[in-house]
Design an enzyme around this catalytic site. Structure first.
Site, PDB file in Angstrom:
ATOM      1  CB  SER A 147      -0.949  -0.022   1.253  1.00 23.94           C
ATOM      2  OG  SER A 147      -1.614   1.270   1.545  1.00 23.94           O
ATOM      3  CE1 TYR A 160      -3.709  -2.345   5.497  1.00 22.65           C
ATOM      4  CE2 TYR A 160      -2.821  -0.143   4.493  1.00 22.65           C
ATOM      5  CZ  TYR A 160      -3.471  -1.274   4.262  1.00 22.65           C
ATOM      6  OH  TYR A 160      -3.692  -1.659   2.938  1.00 22.65           O
TER       7      TYR A 160
END
Length: 260
Positions: A147, A160
């Site tokens: 990501s 995350y």
């Protein structure tokens, strides 16, 4: 210059997408199936996998919890015994927004177990087979979905972001080790994509893509032989610029841009 062999013809290629019951993984699986690939989808949600297999005749659904190392080894061994894998894509992910003033250790560890440790379980299970396949003259490919949140620290990404940063570093190292031996390696760094995970966000997500748009971008990236697949570029190129800013500029700018 392409860093990997370009994959432009998916007909007959055997692909295993781990974490493909919804979101980006499911959309990629659907598009690869439409292009003639032999698709295998894995995730924990049996009902969602069964619906995919029903909607895409000839595909294979295998229930799998990536945090179970032995289960991953068993499934990978069975799949590779049946026939070599041409693409293994790790799409599994877990996301809960978190800031340091509401730190929750169980959630931190859950992110690590799914986003990173699960990827390591899959790597341990498939890399020997991919190397053997390359030595036999095939051109297998390994892809990790990370990501843009892994590029630099961001608010609400306490749990995350670090796991995705680790995946990016892992993919870079894998490329250095595996590409000279004939195994392609890529890392996927999407911006915001409309999935069950991102719907937890309580802020406007710029340049939001559908899973189908994200899947198209991934197939284009594999078709170019790229190492890093990041999209949409109208958003990710700005974030790449932020990566090179010194901290004395980066931190105030992020506070100003996010209001956090």
């Amino acid at each position: 210059m392409s860093l990997n062999p370009a994959i432009t013809d998916w007909r007959g290629k055997r692909v295993w997408l781990v974490g493909a019951s919804s979101g980006i993984g499911r959309a990629v699986a659907a598009q690869l199936h439409a292009q003639g690939a032999q698709v295998i989808v894995s995730a924990r949600q049996q009902a969602l996998l069964a619906s995919f297999a029903h909607e895409h005749p000839g595909s294979q659904a295998v229930v799998l919890d990536v945090t179970d190392a032995q289960a991953v080894l068993d499934v990978a061994a069975r799949l590779q015994t049946e026939s070599p894998l041409d693409l293994v894509c790790y799409c599994a992910g877990h996301y809960t927004p978190m800031r340091a003033d509401a730190l929750a250790l169980p959630e931190l560890l859950r992110h690590q177990q799914v986003n990173l440790t699960g990827a390591l379980h899959v790597l341990a299970a498939v890399v020997p087979g991919l190397l053997a396949s390359a030595q036999a003259g095939r051109a297998p490919h390994l892809s990790l979905v990370a990501s843009v949140a892994g590029w630099r620290g961001l608010p609400q990404s306490l749990a995350y972001g670090p796991t995705k940063a680790a995946l990016i570093n892992l993919a870079e190292t894998l490329f250095l080790d595996l590409r000279p031996q004939g195994v392609g390696v890529s890392v996927v760094n999407p911006g915001f994509v409309d999935t069950p995970l991102t719907r937890q966000n309580d802020f406007t997500m710029p340049a939001l893509l559908t899973p189908e748009q994200a899947a198209q971008a991934m197939l284009r990236g594999w078709g170019r032989g790229a190492f890093e697949l990041h999209f949409p570029r109208r958003f990710t190129l700005w974030l790449k610029l932020l990566r090179v800013l010194p901290y004395r500029w980066y931190f105030p700018l992020v506070h100003r841009m996010t209001g956090l």
